[in-house]
Design a protein around this motif. Structure first.
Motif, mmCIF file in Angstrom:
data_model
loop_
_atom_site.group_PDB
_atom_site.id
_atom_site.type_symbol
_atom_site.label_atom_id
_atom_site.label_comp_id
_atom_site.label_asym_id
_atom_site.label_seq_id
_atom_site.Cartn_x
_atom_site.Cartn_y
_atom_site.Cartn_z
ATOM 1 N N GLU A 35 0.844 -1.190 0.000
ATOM 2 C CA GLU A 35 0.000 0.000 0.000
ATOM 3 C C GLU A 35 0.883 1.246 0.000
ATOM 4 O O GLU A 35 2.089 1.143 -0.209
ATOM 5 N N GLN A 36 0.274 2.415 0.207
ATOM 6 C CA GLN A 36 1.083 3.626 0.234
ATOM 7 C C GLN A 36 0.833 4.394 1.517
ATOM 8 O O GLN A 36 -0.148 4.180 2.215
ATOM 9 N N VAL A 37 1.795 5.260 1.818
ATOM 10 C CA VAL A 37 1.667 6.063 3.017
ATOM 11 C C VAL A 37 2.108 7.476 2.665
ATOM 12 O O VAL A 37 2.957 7.671 1.788
ATOM 13 N N GLN A 38 1.465 8.455 3.297
ATOM 14 C CA GLN A 38 1.851 9.841 3.047
ATOM 15 C C GLN A 38 2.373 10.458 4.327
ATOM 16 O O GLN A 38 1.730 10.364 5.380
ATOM 17 N N PHE A 39 3.558 11.027 4.230
ATOM 18 C CA PHE A 39 4.142 11.741 5.372
ATOM 19 C C PHE A 39 3.815 13.217 5.178
ATOM 20 O O PHE A 39 4.433 13.896 4.360
ATOM 21 N N ASN A 40 2.816 13.697 5.915
ATOM 22 C CA ASN A 40 2.419 15.103 5.783
ATOM 23 C C ASN A 40 3.234 15.990 6.705
ATOM 24 O O ASN A 40 3.675 15.542 7.759
ATOM 25 N N THR A 41 3.408 17.212 6.291
ATOM 26 C CA THR A 41 4.173 18.159 7.117
ATOM 27 C C THR A 41 3.224 19.208 7.694
ATOM 28 O O THR A 41 2.201 19.517 7.087
ATOM 29 N N PHE A 42 3.589 19.707 8.871
ATOM 30 C CA PHE A 42 2.787 20.785 9.474
ATOM 31 C C PHE A 42 3.392 22.134 9.070
ATOM 32 O O PHE A 42 3.963 22.836 9.891
ATOM 33 N N THR A 43 3.289 22.475 7.793
ATOM 34 C CA THR A 43 3.810 23.778 7.370
ATOM 35 C C THR A 43 2.787 24.412 6.446
ATOM 36 O O THR A 43 2.022 23.704 5.795
ATOM 37 N N SER A 80 6.656 10.243 -4.391
ATOM 38 C CA SER A 80 6.316 11.521 -5.008
ATOM 39 C C SER A 80 6.313 12.584 -3.919
ATOM 40 O O SER A 80 6.024 12.310 -2.753
ATOM 41 N N LEU A 81 6.705 13.770 -4.357
ATOM 42 C CA LEU A 81 6.941 14.853 -3.422
ATOM 43 C C LEU A 81 5.970 15.984 -3.709
ATOM 44 O O LEU A 81 5.715 16.304 -4.868
ATOM 45 N N ASN A 82 5.427 16.577 -2.660
ATOM 46 C CA ASN A 82 4.619 17.793 -2.817
ATOM 47 C C ASN A 82 5.586 18.961 -2.609
ATOM 48 O O ASN A 82 6.087 19.173 -1.505
ATOM 49 N N LYS A 83 5.819 19.713 -3.691
ATOM 50 C CA LYS A 83 6.854 20.760 -3.676
ATOM 51 C C LYS A 83 6.501 21.958 -2.801
ATOM 52 O O LYS A 83 7.385 22.747 -2.457
ATOM 53 N N GLN A 91 5.037 4.737 -2.071
ATOM 54 C CA GLN A 91 4.116 3.709 -2.570
ATOM 55 C C GLN A 91 4.739 2.324 -2.520
ATOM 56 O O GLN A 91 5.932 2.187 -2.258
ATOM 57 N N SER A 92 3.931 1.335 -2.855
ATOM 58 C CA SER A 92 4.383 -0.062 -2.916
ATOM 59 C C SER A 92 5.250 -0.393 -1.707
ATOM 60 O O SER A 92 6.386 -0.853 -1.835
ATOM 61 N N LEU A 93 4.702 -0.162 -0.539
ATOM 62 C CA LEU A 93 5.463 -0.344 0.704
ATOM 63 C C LEU A 93 6.011 -1.760 0.838
ATOM 64 O O LEU A 93 5.332 -2.736 0.495
ATOM 65 N N ARG A 94 7.237 -1.837 1.316
ATOM 66 C CA ARG A 94 7.885 -3.120 1.598
ATOM 67 C C ARG A 94 8.066 -3.216 3.107
ATOM 68 O O ARG A 94 8.130 -2.195 3.786
ATOM 69 N N PHE A 123 3.268 -3.431 7.897
ATOM 70 C CA PHE A 123 2.743 -4.755 8.256
ATOM 71 C C PHE A 123 2.125 -5.410 7.027
ATOM 72 O O PHE A 123 1.618 -4.721 6.140
ATOM 73 N N VAL A 124 2.147 -6.737 7.020
ATOM 74 C CA VAL A 124 1.414 -7.455 5.975
ATOM 75 C C VAL A 124 -0.030 -7.555 6.470
ATOM 76 O O VAL A 124 -0.265 -7.995 7.607
ATOM 77 N N PRO A 125 -0.994 -7.129 5.666
ATOM 78 C CA PRO A 125 -2.385 -7.212 6.120
ATOM 79 C C PRO A 125 -2.767 -8.652 6.507
ATOM 80 O O PRO A 125 -2.277 -9.605 5.909
ATOM 81 N N VAL A 126 -3.631 -8.768 7.480
ATOM 82 C CA VAL A 126 -4.089 -10.091 7.933
ATOM 83 C C VAL A 126 -5.145 -10.620 6.956
ATOM 84 O O VAL A 126 -6.084 -9.901 6.609
ATOM 85 N N THR A 127 -4.962 -11.842 6.496
ATOM 86 C CA THR A 127 -5.949 -12.466 5.600
ATOM 87 C C THR A 127 -6.080 -13.954 5.921
ATOM 88 O O THR A 127 -5.311 -14.493 6.712
ATOM 89 N N ASP A 128 -7.035 -14.556 5.251
ATOM 90 C CA ASP A 128 -7.250 -16.016 5.321
ATOM 91 C C ASP A 128 -7.372 -16.550 6.743
ATOM 92 O O ASP A 128 -6.801 -17.586 7.069
ATOM 93 N N VAL A 129 -8.093 -15.838 7.572
ATOM 94 C CA VAL A 129 -8.268 -16.304 8.946
ATOM 95 C C VAL A 129 -9.338 -17.395 8.973
ATOM 96 O O VAL A 129 -10.400 -17.247 8.361
ATOM 97 N N ASN A 130 -9.015 -18.490 9.594
ATOM 98 C CA ASN A 130 -10.026 -19.536 9.773
ATOM 99 C C ASN A 130 -9.712 -20.342 11.022
ATOM 100 O O ASN A 130 -8.581 -20.388 11.484
#
Ligand SMILES: *[C@@H]1O[C@H](CO)[C@@H](O)[C@H](O)[C@H]1NC(C)=O
Ligand SMILES: *[C@@H]1O[C@H](CO)[C@@H](O)[C@H](O)[C@H]1NC(C)=O
Ligand SMILES: *[C@@H]1O[C@H](CO)[C@@H](O)[C@H](O)[C@H]1NC(C)=O
Ligand SMILES: *[C@@H]1O[C@H](CO)[C@@H](O)[C@H](O)[C@H]1NC(C)=O
Ligand SMILES: *[C@@H]1O[C@H](CO)[C@@H](O)[C@H](O)[C@H]1NC(C)=O
Ligand SMILES: *[C@@H]1O[C@H](CO)[C@@H](O)[C@H](O)[C@H]1NC(C)=O
Length: 300
Positions: A35-43, A80-83, A91-94, A123-130
């Motif tokens: 998935e992706q994550v965004q690091f927002n700044t307080f500016t 990607s950067l917000n200038k 993106q494509s988190l490892r 984290f790897v999302p939790v799936t296939d719970v049984n």
């Protein structure tokens, strides 16, 4: 790891102009693998001379005022950067993106450098719970039941719920150290119900359910009057609690007297005094139980 990062940041900050406020949410920030994550700044939006994002000692991206960007080899095609805010989207988190992130923003107007640091956990999302449970029938007091909650992904916590209530250990219930399996030994009728296990991590959770049936009984009880006046009706009820249903037999003074739960004799006389027995058998639990009731019919 965190300590090393903080030490190096402290050095950066001490060698810079002066202490600056952290312009990032300190975290931890949680992300899902892929998935992706965004690091927002307080500016407030502004022009920057340079924007530098680092992961530990590794440069992720450096952007200068001309708009040219240098992207680290591990990050090509996934940042990607917000200038105007300096915010970074990864993106494509490892899994190995887990760690400390730092940003340094140098405003174009010559005002004080802005700095930020945060921590990301992927984290790897939790799936296939049984739930895998016993495949044979459970008999009260004799069987034990082992429930295993399987699942894939990063499983941080596991919880068990029965009929909407959180389950905890008891005389008959024990959990494995990681809570992924639960043993009920021995089972009893109070264990009958719908079991749910929940695997979770900070970004996801998934549940599975399993229903447990316990065979028990028969428990036998006779309801009815013990002392009657001659001429009144004898009305006895044999109350049987059993799974599966039990077959029952009435015995009155050693003679078979029918198989229905309700035993009736109209217009009794003193000869009807005696011991009334109800016997129930559960052919699955293999148990047979009797109850006795003494009836006294008083003459007028
Ligand atoms: C960059 O960040 C600013 C301030 O948060 C926001 O208004 C703007 O829409 C963002 N630009 C992009 C391209 O996301
Ligand atoms: C992180 O993991 C990816 C594969 O998921 C690998 O290609 C990359 O080299 C790793 N990066 C580091 C810094 O270990
Ligand atoms: C229950 O199932 C498992 C695997 O499916 C098998 O190994 C085991 O023998 C079974 N137990 C009974 C009591 O049937
Ligand atoms: C195991 O379950 C107990 C009780 O529900 C809970 O307090 C504990 O945090 C759980 N541990 C794990 C590793 O999930
Ligand atoms: C348990 O699972 C079954 C089948 O997936 C579903 O029909 C049922 O509603 C579930 N019950 C609960 C209490 O979640
Ligand atoms: C148990 O009794 C029921 C009738 O009450 C009968 O249908 C069933 O076949 C019996 N089962 C066994 C295993 O004897």
């Amino acid at each position: 790891m965190t300590r090393t990062l903080m030490t190096s940041l402290t050095i950066i900050l001490l060698t810079g102009n002066s202490w600056a406020e952290n312009i990032l949410f300190p975290g931890p920030i949680y992300g899902g693998k892929g998935e992706q994550v965004q690091f927002n700044t307080f500016t407030s939006p502004m022009q920057f001379q340079t924007i530098v994002w680092n992961f530990g000692n590794l440069n992720i991206i450096t952007s200068d005022r001309s708009g040219s960007e240098t992207v680290g080899s591990e990050y090509k095609g996934r940042v990607s950067l917000n200038k105007t805010s300096g915010a970074l989207t990864l993106q494509s988190l490892r899994l190995n993106d887990t760690g400390g992130y730092a940003v340094i923003l140098t405003p174009a107007d010559g005002t004080q450098t802005l700095q930020g640091k945060t921590v990301l956990q992927v984290f790897v999302p939790v799936t296939d719970v049984n739930i895998k449970g016993p495949n044979s029938t459970l008999v009260e007091g004799k069987s034990s039941a082992n429930l295993n909650c399987d699942g894939t992904g990063t499983i941080i916590t596991t919880q068990w719920i029965k009929d909407g209530q959180h389950l905890s250990e008891s005389d008959s219930i024990t959990f494995s150290a990681d809570n992924r399996s639960m043993l009920i030994n021995p089972v009893s009728r109070s264990d009958i119900g719908e079991y749910v296990c929940v695997h979770s991590n900070p970004i996801s959770s998934e549940m599975a359910n399993y229903s447990i049936t316990v065979l028990y009984g028969p428990d036998v009880k006779i309801l009815g009057a013990e002392i009657l006046e001659e001429g009144s009706d004898i009305l006895l009820y044999c109350s049987v609690s059993s799974v599966p249903l039990a077959t029952l037999t009435w015995t009155v003074k050693d003679v078979d007297a029918g198989n229905s739960a309700l035993y009736i004799t109209e217009s009794s006389n003193t000869d009807h005094s005696g011991i009334y027995t109800c016997t129930a058998s559960n052919n699955i639990t293999g148990l047979t139980t009797s109850a006795q009731h003494t009836v006294t019919v008083r003459g007028k």
